[in-house]
Write an enzyme that holds these catalytic residues in place. Sequence first.
Site: not given
Length: 340
Positions: A82-83
Amino acid sequence: MSWLDFTELAKAHGEALAKAIFKAYCEDFVVEEVLGITPTEEGEHELLWVEKTGQNTAWVAKQLAAYAGISQRQVSYCGLKDRQAVTRQWFSLHLPGKQGPDWQQLNIDGVNIKQVVRHQRKLARGCHAGNRFVIRLRECQVDENHLTERMSRIQAQGVPNYFGAQRFGHGNNNLTRANQWFAGEWRPKKNQQDIYWSAARAYVFNKVLNFRVENNLWNELITGDVLQFNDSNTLILPDKIDDTAKQKWQQAELIATAPLWGKGRLLSQLQVAEIETKLAKEEGLLTEGLVSGGVAMARRPLVVYPQQLAWQQQQDSIEVSFYLPKGAYATAVVRELVDW
């Protein structure tokens, strides 16, 4: 086209205990990759243990390649992280016959090199064992007894092994594009086709699992099920399920599965095959597109059991930590606790 959204999928353990703010800050979602192998400390590949905050995996890989003066094709990793998170994961860089640069001098916002070690092979997609998560859910008030009871149920029974919303893209765009592609209205670049095949397979799987959750069959063994060992991809076909296999299923050593649609034989039989075939036909364009694309039929466990599950309440927030095997989504656990 209207898709069955991730938020609409049936819950296994009852209504949400509360509403919460999820991922208000990157620090609210911490992911640590568990590699599952020991680096050899020699070889043509340099492994980097990277902590990144607010950055996506592919972008970081590109920056590492540029700093090392190599092609982006020479950088690999086990999976996308995930960013909007703090994530720690391994990258491998192919550096035959030469030392890597001074990684302590790397200056990229949100990127910190924690460890460097040599290895004989590059990292391949999906070669890690799993991920550890530490998640903070903010602005939620939950009765302590209710939280403990829900966590105990999750620990004992697991949760439906749904694919998370990120598999389908923002606003389910990956599904829409897959549908357009299979209808002959558009064609993606070759290096992007896997994105749309994956979204289509995940959607059909979620639809089958959603049906079984709605009908209280998600953690039941029913006629025609295909079982899979929870620590390997080995399958037990319906006609091989004997008393020993049933006992292993009761002990969660074996888990019932649903199809990842594609070309090949549907391994389930009787009642299960009837359910899976009926639901797949409702998504005929997706399933036919997967078959035409030559994507191989496979199976995925219906249930995932969070390990090392722990939780604590802190004023108006809850912190939850657990380990999941590769391919499982933390949001499948969170959605059984709160709406966000």
